[in-house]
Motif scaffolding. Structure first.
Motif, PDB file in Angstrom:
ATOM      1  N   ASN A 258       0.848  -1.183   0.000  1.00 51.06           N
ATOM      2  CA  ASN A 258       0.000   0.000   0.000  1.00 51.06           C
ATOM      3  C   ASN A 258       0.888   1.238   0.000  1.00 51.06           C
ATOM      4  O   ASN A 258       1.402   1.654   1.032  1.00 51.06           O
ATOM      5  CB  ASN A 258      -0.919   0.012   1.226  1.00 51.06           C
ATOM      6  CG  ASN A 258      -1.912   1.163   1.180  1.00 51.06           C
ATOM      7  OD1 ASN A 258      -1.922   1.930   0.218  1.00 51.06           O
ATOM      8  ND2 ASN A 258      -2.738   1.281   2.196  1.00 51.06           N
ATOM      9  N   PHE A 259       1.089   1.810  -1.205  1.00 52.24           N
ATOM     10  CA  PHE A 259       1.919   3.000  -1.315  1.00 52.24           C
ATOM     11  C   PHE A 259       1.081   4.269  -1.208  1.00 52.24           C
ATOM     12  O   PHE A 259       1.588   5.377  -1.367  1.00 52.24           O
ATOM     13  CB  PHE A 259       2.676   2.989  -2.644  1.00 52.24           C
ATOM     14  CG  PHE A 259       1.787   3.167  -3.848  1.00 52.24           C
ATOM     15  CD1 PHE A 259       1.680   4.397  -4.481  1.00 52.24           C
ATOM     16  CD2 PHE A 259       1.047   2.111  -4.349  1.00 52.24           C
ATOM     17  CE1 PHE A 259       0.863   4.567  -5.580  1.00 52.24           C
ATOM     18  CE2 PHE A 259       0.238   2.277  -5.457  1.00 52.24           C
ATOM     19  CZ  PHE A 259       0.150   3.499  -6.083  1.00 52.24           C
ATOM     20  N   CYS A 260      -0.207   4.127  -0.924  1.00 54.11           N
ATOM     21  CA  CYS A 260      -1.102   5.275  -0.898  1.00 54.11           C
ATOM     22  C   CYS A 260      -1.212   5.807   0.521  1.00 54.11           C
ATOM     23  O   CYS A 260      -1.731   5.126   1.413  1.00 54.11           O
ATOM     24  CB  CYS A 260      -2.473   4.881  -1.423  1.00 54.11           C
ATOM     25  SG  CYS A 260      -2.397   4.179  -3.084  1.00 54.11           S
ATOM     26  N   GLN A 261      -0.720   7.026   0.710  1.00 54.51           N
ATOM     27  CA  GLN A 261      -0.706   7.626   2.029  1.00 54.51           C
ATOM     28  C   GLN A 261      -1.103   9.097   1.947  1.00 54.51           C
ATOM     29  O   GLN A 261      -0.903   9.750   0.931  1.00 54.51           O
ATOM     30  CB  GLN A 261       0.684   7.524   2.665  1.00 54.51           C
ATOM     31  CG  GLN A 261       1.179   6.107   2.887  1.00 54.51           C
ATOM     32  CD  GLN A 261       2.532   6.082   3.565  1.00 54.51           C
ATOM     33  OE1 GLN A 261       3.112   7.116   3.875  1.00 54.51           O
ATOM     34  NE2 GLN A 261       3.052   4.882   3.802  1.00 54.51           N
ATOM     35  N   PHE A 262      -1.662   9.580   3.041  1.00 50.39           N
ATOM     36  CA  PHE A 262      -1.923  11.002   3.204  1.00 50.39           C
ATOM     37  C   PHE A 262      -1.371  11.397   4.565  1.00 50.39           C
ATOM     38  O   PHE A 262      -1.776  10.827   5.584  1.00 50.39           O
ATOM     39  CB  PHE A 262      -3.423  11.305   3.124  1.00 50.39           C
ATOM     40  CG  PHE A 262      -3.746  12.767   3.251  1.00 50.39           C
ATOM     41  CD1 PHE A 262      -3.491  13.644   2.214  1.00 50.39           C
ATOM     42  CD2 PHE A 262      -4.315  13.261   4.409  1.00 50.39           C
ATOM     43  CE1 PHE A 262      -3.797  14.990   2.329  1.00 50.39           C
ATOM     44  CE2 PHE A 262      -4.632  14.600   4.533  1.00 50.39           C
ATOM     45  CZ  PHE A 262      -4.364  15.479   3.484  1.00 50.39           C
ATOM     46  N   ARG A 263      -0.393  12.280   4.590  1.00 54.48           N
ATOM     47  CA  ARG A 263       0.293  12.679   5.817  1.00 54.48           C
ATOM     48  C   ARG A 263       0.852  11.463   6.562  1.00 54.48           C
ATOM     49  O   ARG A 263       0.823  11.396   7.789  1.00 54.48           O
ATOM     50  CB  ARG A 263      -0.636  13.476   6.727  1.00 54.48           C
ATOM     51  CG  ARG A 263      -1.012  14.837   6.186  1.00 54.48           C
ATOM     52  CD  ARG A 263      -1.673  15.663   7.260  1.00 54.48           C
ATOM     53  NE  ARG A 263      -1.946  17.023   6.836  1.00 54.48           N
ATOM     54  CZ  ARG A 263      -1.975  18.056   7.651  1.00 54.48           C
ATOM     55  NH1 ARG A 263      -1.709  17.897   8.937  1.00 54.48           N
ATOM     56  NH2 ARG A 263      -2.262  19.264   7.208  1.00 54.48           N
ATOM     57  N   GLY A 264       1.331  10.487   5.810  1.00 56.79           N
ATOM     58  CA  GLY A 264       1.950   9.309   6.395  1.00 56.79           C
ATOM     59  C   GLY A 264       0.991   8.230   6.844  1.00 56.79           C
ATOM     60  O   GLY A 264       1.416   7.197   7.356  1.00 56.79           O
ATOM     61  N   VAL A 265      -0.319   8.444   6.650  1.00 58.84           N
ATOM     62  CA  VAL A 265      -1.324   7.471   7.075  1.00 58.84           C
ATOM     63  C   VAL A 265      -1.846   6.732   5.846  1.00 58.84           C
ATOM     64  O   VAL A 265      -2.213   7.371   4.852  1.00 58.84           O
ATOM     65  CB  VAL A 265      -2.487   8.177   7.796  1.00 58.84           C
ATOM     66  CG1 VAL A 265      -3.601   7.190   8.120  1.00 58.84           C
ATOM     67  CG2 VAL A 265      -1.985   8.848   9.063  1.00 58.84           C
ATOM     68  N   PRO A 266      -1.901   5.406   5.863  1.00 56.61           N
ATOM     69  CA  PRO A 266      -2.446   4.658   4.720  1.00 56.61           C
ATOM     70  C   PRO A 266      -3.895   5.038   4.458  1.00 56.61           C
ATOM     71  O   PRO A 266      -4.717   5.091   5.380  1.00 56.61           O
ATOM     72  CB  PRO A 266      -2.325   3.196   5.156  1.00 56.61           C
ATOM     73  CG  PRO A 266      -1.246   3.190   6.187  1.00 56.61           C
ATOM     74  CD  PRO A 266      -1.374   4.505   6.916  1.00 56.61           C
ATOM     75  N   VAL A 267      -4.194   5.315   3.195  1.00 58.32           N
ATOM     76  CA  VAL A 267      -5.549   5.694   2.785  1.00 58.32           C
ATOM     77  C   VAL A 267      -5.875   4.970   1.478  1.00 58.32           C
ATOM     78  O   VAL A 267      -5.018   4.295   0.899  1.00 58.32           O
ATOM     79  CB  VAL A 267      -5.679   7.222   2.586  1.00 58.32           C
ATOM     80  CG1 VAL A 267      -5.511   7.957   3.901  1.00 58.32           C
ATOM     81  CG2 VAL A 267      -4.672   7.729   1.560  1.00 58.32           C
ATOM     82  N   MET A 268      -7.110   5.125   1.007  1.00 58.95           N
ATOM     83  CA  MET A 268      -7.479   4.513  -0.267  1.00 58.95           C
ATOM     84  C   MET A 268      -6.636   5.112  -1.392  1.00 58.95           C
ATOM     85  O   MET A 268      -6.206   6.255  -1.332  1.00 58.95           O
ATOM     86  CB  MET A 268      -8.977   4.695  -0.518  1.00 58.95           C
ATOM     87  CG  MET A 268      -9.456   6.115  -0.645  1.00 58.95           C
ATOM     88  SD  MET A 268      -9.303   6.801  -2.297  1.00 58.95           S
ATOM     89  CE  MET A 268      -9.973   8.454  -2.047  1.00 58.95           C
ATOM     90  N   CYS A 269      -6.439   4.344  -2.440  1.00 53.55           N
ATOM     91  CA  CYS A 269      -5.557   4.751  -3.536  1.00 53.55           C
ATOM     92  C   CYS A 269      -6.307   5.538  -4.603  1.00 53.55           C
ATOM     93  O   CYS A 269      -7.445   5.230  -4.937  1.00 53.55           O
ATOM     94  CB  CYS A 269      -4.919   3.528  -4.181  1.00 53.55           C
ATOM     95  SG  CYS A 269      -3.660   2.751  -3.161  1.00 53.55           S
ATOM     96  N   GLY A 270      -5.629   6.530  -5.137  1.00 52.37           N
ATOM     97  CA  GLY A 270      -6.126   7.244  -6.295  1.00 52.37           C
ATOM     98  C   GLY A 270      -6.342   8.718  -6.036  1.00 52.37           C
ATOM     99  O   GLY A 270      -6.408   9.163  -4.899  1.00 52.37           O
ATOM    100  N   PRO A 271      -6.416   9.474  -7.129  1.00 48.33           N
ATOM    101  CA  PRO A 271      -6.310   8.979  -8.492  1.00 48.33           C
ATOM    102  C   PRO A 271      -4.876   8.707  -8.952  1.00 48.33           C
ATOM    103  O   PRO A 271      -4.656   7.878  -9.815  1.00 48.33           O
ATOM    104  CB  PRO A 271      -6.944  10.083  -9.327  1.00 48.33           C
ATOM    105  CG  PRO A 271      -6.619  11.329  -8.572  1.00 48.33           C
ATOM    106  CD  PRO A 271      -6.707  10.928  -7.113  1.00 48.33           C
ATOM    107  N   ARG A 272      -3.896   9.465  -8.367  1.00 47.92           N
ATOM    108  CA  ARG A 272      -2.528   9.262  -8.820  1.00 47.92           C
ATOM    109  C   ARG A 272      -2.090   7.829  -8.530  1.00 47.92           C
ATOM    110  O   ARG A 272      -2.384   7.282  -7.476  1.00 47.92           O
ATOM    111  CB  ARG A 272      -1.586  10.263  -8.159  1.00 47.92           C
ATOM    112  CG  ARG A 272      -1.853  11.684  -8.607  1.00 47.92           C
ATOM    113  CD  ARG A 272      -0.697  12.620  -8.334  1.00 47.92           C
ATOM    114  NE  ARG A 272      -0.331  12.667  -6.928  1.00 47.92           N
ATOM    115  CZ  ARG A 272       0.547  13.543  -6.429  1.00 47.92           C
ATOM    116  NH1 ARG A 272       1.132  14.400  -7.230  1.00 47.92           N
ATOM    117  NH2 ARG A 272       0.837  13.551  -5.149  1.00 47.92           N
ATOM    118  N   GLY A 273      -1.400   7.264  -9.491  1.00 45.51           N
ATOM    119  CA  GLY A 273      -1.000   5.873  -9.378  1.00 45.51           C
ATOM    120  C   GLY A 273      -1.964   4.916 -10.053  1.00 45.51           C
ATOM    121  O   GLY A 273      -1.671   3.732 -10.195  1.00 45.51           O
TER     122      GLY A 273
END
Length: 625
Positions: A258-273
């Motif tokens: 899971n490379f999707c993060q917001f402020r270091g917290v894993p979140v749902m992915c998208g749109p980038r990626g």
């Protein structure tokens, strides 16, 4: 007054809520401003935003997106969702946990007089769920609320045949076949629908025959006559190319990283990626069918496949031909200038609209367009992600724009909000276009963090005071203090009383109907335009200039914009204390310019092309008016 304190890297700055904001030099550069300049992404594989900001809290330590309310102040809107009957309907989209991007985007709203009774009705797009798509449960239905003329509405979607029953996102309303009745184009994940108005209170989906179903993920469409043949063409932006059977969350659950993060917290992915979905422009053939001319006209986006969320046909360079705007999420925005001859020039970067003042792409969600400064030029405003200011683009003429958000002192107050639908309209009839936008996050996790933002958020309204935007305080107990996960926004005079109201489609919630209850003695008038044989019948693409109360205003008939929404197409003009109108000049899509007269003010008047006094045919190139 309450004070908001915002700790920047350079120190402490306090803003007084509802009061004057610190003066900002018009010569300030991005490098001199807090958290601007060298940008560090707040997300990886997620949405583009600015550098993380310190939390902005109110006196009760609530995030400013869900607080900062005033005890007293002007009451502009009353929330009549319950009284009107709209709250009987509920929006549903995906899993409540919002593990994937398709669960989070939400849906739009459109205003139309579908039965031609002179009162505008409300169409609310609904989403869907994995179970419904798989046939395991009944799908959520869209709503068509008939205006009962008494402040209440009745859902007649089933009777009218417009429940959609697909994973819906947007609606664009226009009379595409010039029969005098409004039709609906509804964008979905999967096949889109084109609902043709049968003139008897019902609609028929003709999208297959028309050739405009597409597939995968379409968002905020717009109608406009780009080639001047008198028939409305259709632009449909694509968002993410998505596979319901293999969403990003499923790949992570099966052992993927899971490379999707917001402020270091894993979140749902998208749109980038995630892979993008191309845009499409359909030419109206005049026989009920359309031809995809995306590649031919230069607007296909196939090579870059940016993440389109909203679009709008409107003339931004005053040459009498509608241009095309596309708000792209986490990628540069598009501005296509209409060259004539059926082609467009991609002026996105050259115009200044592709990026914000820092030279950075934004997660653009919605578009507002209007002549904010009374100079005959269309200015633009885009809503963006949280941790980012919302850019206001001043039209400098010739299709050139400058980001003036800081000069207008609206940048910093908008940073914590995650904006969606946006519109310019004159709520107090003083003759100056005000600015409203609605907000709501995409990550439920934000409520567990001290980031100064929230899942449910309040609406922002800026009052235009003779060219200066001033934040209208959210008074406790009024509509502006309502918290929701808002998405689509459409405005219009729903009660034919000369006051502009707003309808908001809220993610996984009931809709909001904000009735305009602003007090004052300002005058107004409305225009319903009917195009002649060489213009679209509903006059989409027409521009009207009104001179009254010491200044000249401009307004355009459009279909689309905001976020995946479509407004009341009657043009509304506040004229302040004036009791007469000096001049009304209509520039029809056909090229005819004419002066028209109205029998009086404080009323809605129908104007038909060719019934006024001809001024001229459209010259080759207009000035800035």
């Amino acid at each position: 007054m309450r004070m908001r304190c915002h700790i920047f890297l350079t120190g402490l700055c306090c803003l007084v809520l509802g009061g004057p904001m610190p003066a900002q030099s018009s010569t300030d550069s991005a490098a001199q401003r807090p958290n601007e300049g060298a940008q560090q992404p707040t997300s990886m594989g997620g949405s583009s935003a600015g550098t993380p900001r310190a939390a902005v809290l109110d006196e009760q330590h609530r995030p400013i997106t869900a607080g900062g309310f005033a005890k007293t102040g002007p009451v502009v809107f009353e929330d009549i969702s319950d009284k009107s009957g709209l709250s009987k309907w509920h929006h549903t989209m995906g899993d409540p946990a919002k593990a994937d991007i398709i669960d989070t985007v939400g849906s739009g709203v459109g205003l139309l007089d579908y039965d031609s009774d002179g009162w505008f009705d409300i169409y609310l797009v609904n989403g869907s769920t994995q179970d419904a798509e798989a046939g395991k449960s009944a799908p959520p239905h869209a709503a068509l609320f008939h205006n009962n003329h008494d402040g209440t509405f009745t859902d007649v979607a089933a009777k009218a045949g417009v429940t959609n029953d697909r994973w819906g996102f947007g609606v664009a309303i226009a009379d595409y076949d010039n029969d005098g009745w409004p039709d609906l184009y509804v964008t979905n994940f999967g096949k889109n629908r084109l609902y043709h108005n049968n003139h008897d209170g019902t609609f028929t989906d003709v999208a297959e025959k028309a050739g405009v179903t597409l597939g995968n993920w379409s968002t905020g469409a717009t109608w406009g006559d780009y080639d001047g043949d008198g028939r409305l063409d259709l632009f449909v932006p694509g968002y993410v190319h998505y596979d319901l059977a293999q969403p990003p969350s499923k790949k992570v659950a099966s052992g993927g990283s899971n490379f999707c993060q917001f402020r270091g917290v894993p979140v749902m992915c998208g749109p980038r990626g995630l892979p993008g979905e191309p845009d499409h422009l359909f030419h109206n053939n005049g026989d009920g069918t359309f031809t995809d001319v995306s590649e031919k006209t230069g607007v296909s986006d196939r090579k870059t496949t940016y993440y389109g969320l909203a679009s709008l046909f409107i003339d931004v360079d005053n040459d009498g031909k509608v241009d095309l705007l596309v708000a792209d999420d986490s990628t540069p925005n598009y501005l296509y200038l209409n060259k004539g001859g059926g082609t467009f020039e991609d002026a996105s970067f050259a115009s200044g609209y592709a990026l914000n003042e820092s030279g950075r792409e934004t997660a653009s969600m919605g578009i507002a367009a209007g002549d904010m400064m009374h100079n005959g030029l269309i200015d633009l405003f885009n809503t963006t992600f949280s941790d980012d200011y919302k850019p206001l683009y001043r039209n400098d003429g010739g299709g050139n724009f400058t980001d003036v958000s800081y000069q207008f002192r609206i940048a910093e107050p908008t940073v914590p909000f995650l904006g969606w639908g946006a519109s310019f309209f004159d709520y107090d009839n003083d003759g100056w276009l005000d600015l409203m936008f609605v907000n709501g996050h995409v990550y439920p996790q934000v409520d567990q963090m001290d980031w100064g933002t929230s899942w449910k958020q309040r609406t922002i309204l800026f009052h235009n005071h003779a060219g200066k935007l001033e934040l209208v305080p959210a008074v406790e107990g009024t509509a502006l203090a309502k918290l929701a996960v808002a998405r689509g926004l459409a405005y219009g005079d729903l009660f034919n009383d000369g006051k502009i109201d707003a309808v908001i489609n809220n993610l996984d919630g009931t809709p909001s109907l904000f009735r305009n209850v602003a007090t004052g003695a300002n005058h107004w008038f409305g225009l319903k335009l009917v195009g002649g044989p060489k213009s679209p019948r509903d006059a989409v693409g027409a521009t009207v200039y009104v001179t009254a109360n010491g200044f000249r205003q401009r307004s355009d008939v459009t279909s689309g914009g905001s976020f995946a929404s479509s407004p009341d197409q009657r043009l509304h003009f506040g004229i302040g204390a004036a009791t007469t109108v000096e001049e009304i000049e209509v520039h029809w899509p056909s090229g005819l310019w004419e002066h028209v007269n109205i029998p009086g003010i404080d009323r809605i008047v129908t104007i038909t092309e060719g019934k006024g006094t001809a001024v001229s045919s459209r010259p080759a190139k207009q000035g800035s008016n």
